[in-house]
Design an enzyme around this catalytic site. Structure first.
Site, PDB file in Angstrom:
ATOM      1  CB  SER A  24     -20.628   5.413  -4.680  1.00  0.00           C
ATOM      2  OG  SER A  24     -19.502   6.023  -4.119  1.00  0.00           O
ATOM      3  CG  ASN A  25     -16.845   4.178  -0.712  1.00  0.00           C
ATOM      4  OD1 ASN A  25     -15.952   3.469  -1.155  1.00  0.00           O
ATOM      5  ND2 ASN A  25     -16.804   5.512  -0.759  1.00  0.00           N
ATOM      6  CG  MET A 100     -21.190  13.274   5.510  1.00  0.00           C
ATOM      7  SD  MET A 100     -19.453  13.143   5.026  1.00  0.00           S
ATOM      8  CE  MET A 100     -19.056  14.883   4.894  1.00  0.00           C
ATOM      9  CG  LEU A 103     -19.682   7.366  14.768  1.00  0.00           C
ATOM     10  CD1 LEU A 103     -19.023   6.109  14.223  1.00  0.00           C
ATOM     11  CD2 LEU A 103     -21.175   7.151  14.964  1.00  0.00           C
ATOM     12  CG  HIS A 119     -10.169  10.565   4.895  1.00  0.00           C
ATOM     13  ND1 HIS A 119     -11.160  11.470   5.240  1.00  0.00           N
ATOM     14  CD2 HIS A 119      -9.088  11.292   4.529  1.00  0.00           C
ATOM     15  CE1 HIS A 119     -10.684  12.698   5.102  1.00  0.00           C
ATOM     16  NE2 HIS A 119      -9.433  12.618   4.676  1.00  0.00           N
ATOM     17  CD  GLU A 153      -6.707  12.030  18.512  1.00  0.00           C
ATOM     18  OE1 GLU A 153      -6.103  12.721  17.685  1.00  0.00           O
ATOM     19  OE2 GLU A 153      -6.133  11.361  19.391  1.00  0.00           O
ATOM     20  CG  LEU A 154     -11.946  14.108  11.654  1.00  0.00           C
ATOM     21  CD1 LEU A 154     -13.320  13.527  11.371  1.00  0.00           C
ATOM     22  CD2 LEU A 154     -11.912  15.599  11.338  1.00  0.00           C
ATOM     23  CG  ASP A 155     -10.816  11.730   8.847  1.00  0.00           C
ATOM     24  OD1 ASP A 155     -11.716  10.869   8.820  1.00  0.00           O
ATOM     25  OD2 ASP A 155     -10.966  12.874   8.368  1.00  0.00           O
ATOM     26  CD  GLU A 184     -13.139   7.149  -1.609  1.00  0.00           C
ATOM     27  OE1 GLU A 184     -14.143   6.866  -0.938  1.00  0.00           O
ATOM     28  OE2 GLU A 184     -12.899   8.305  -1.990  1.00  0.00           O
TER      29      GLU A 184
HETATM   30  C1  GRF Z   1     -16.086   9.118  -0.092  1.00  0.00           C
HETATM   31  O1  GRF Z   1     -15.178   9.897  -0.823  1.00  0.00           O
HETATM   32  C2  GRF Z   1     -15.471   8.675   1.208  1.00  0.00           C
HETATM   33  O2  GRF Z   1     -14.106   8.471   1.128  1.00  0.00           O
HETATM   34  C3  GRF Z   1     -15.768   9.839   2.108  1.00  0.00           C
HETATM   35  O3  GRF Z   1     -17.043  10.285   1.742  1.00  0.00           O
HETATM   36  C4  GRF Z   1     -17.288   9.923   0.376  1.00  0.00           C
HETATM   37  C5  GRF Z   1     -18.545   9.113   0.398  1.00  0.00           C
HETATM   38  O4  GRF Z   1     -18.983   8.770  -0.888  1.00  0.00           O
HETATM   39  N1  GRF Z   1     -15.659   9.463   3.493  1.00  0.00           N
HETATM   40  P1  GRF Z   1     -20.146   7.700  -1.064  1.00  0.00           P
HETATM   41  O5  GRF Z   1     -21.348   8.221  -0.249  1.00  0.00           O
HETATM   42  O6  GRF Z   1     -19.659   6.386  -0.558  1.00  0.00           O
HETATM   43  O7  GRF Z   1     -20.447   7.710  -2.526  1.00  0.00           O
END
Ligand code: GRF
Length: 214
Positions: A24-25, A100, A103, A119, A153-155, A184
């Protein structure tokens, strides 16, 4: 020239968007491009999972897609395959959008300060998985989302933009995640537009825009 030709011109900065799922992003970035809020083009959507829903949306929009599975590969081997796919697009920015996998340094070093992540918390709070659940369990009254540059580092990399979301007493994970997600979708496109089209630099951990009013 038609508007489609304009957005596909090489002069328009290209984005490579990395996804693992719903996407969705990615769609929000694509929507922002289509309605002129984001002056960019999506050169490629890349997923480590061939069943990522977002790939279907990308194909429907005529955007190039690639699948680079990670199974059976070390992080470094996977990074090299990703680089083979992404480097030819010469992206101005690489946007992680629900990607997910961590890297490998090889990948991050190939695009110094040009990889972004979104995030669903106000970093540095609640890194890693299930950030919305972590926020509810901790009992914070305000959480939100963060767009940040990606480091090893993560996030963790420098923060580009954040949006706050108030936690309501009746919230469960789903309702809170939905309100954060709406933020977001706005925040990511705004942050990418700003990074692409306004001068900025990093001072310490701070991303400073030299012309913030624009
Ligand atoms: C979002 O909440 C983003 O912040 C996180 O993973 C989710 C991904 O959602 N890193 P989408 O696949 O963009 O719908």
């Amino acid at each position: 020239m038609s508007s489609v030709e304009t957005t596909e011109s090489p002069a328009v900065p290209g984005l490579c968007v990395l996804i693992s799922g719903r996407g969705s992003n990615f769609l929000a970035l694509s929507d922002a491009i289509l309605d002129g809020r984001l002056r960019a083009r999506i050169a490629c959507v890349v997923s480590n999972r061939e069943d990522a829903q977002g790939l279907i949306h990308a194909r429907e929009r005529g955007i190039a897609t690639a699948v680079v599975p990670h199974k059976g590969l070390t992080r470094s081997e996977h990074a090299l395959r990703l680089l083979d796919v992404i480097t030819p697009h010469a992206p101005a920015l690489v946007c992680l959008a629900g990607y997910m996998r961590l890297l490998a340094p090889e990948f991050i070093r190939a695009f110094p300060n040009r990889i972004l992540n979104i995030h669903p918390s106000l970093l540095p709070a609640f890194t890693g998985l299930d950030a919305q659940k972590q926020a509810l369990e901790y009992g914070v009254r305000v959480t939100g989302c963060t767009v940040h540059l990606v480091d090893e580092e993560l996030d963790h990399g420098p923060v580009v933009a954040q949006a706050a979301v108030t936690v309501q007493d009746a919230d469960d994970e789903a309702s809170l995640a939905a309100r954060i997600l709406a933020q977001e979708h706005k925040l990511y496109a705004e942050a990418v537009e700003k990074l692409l089209h306004h001068p900025w630099e990093i001072r310490g951990r701070r991303v400073i825009f030299s012309n913030p009013s624009h």
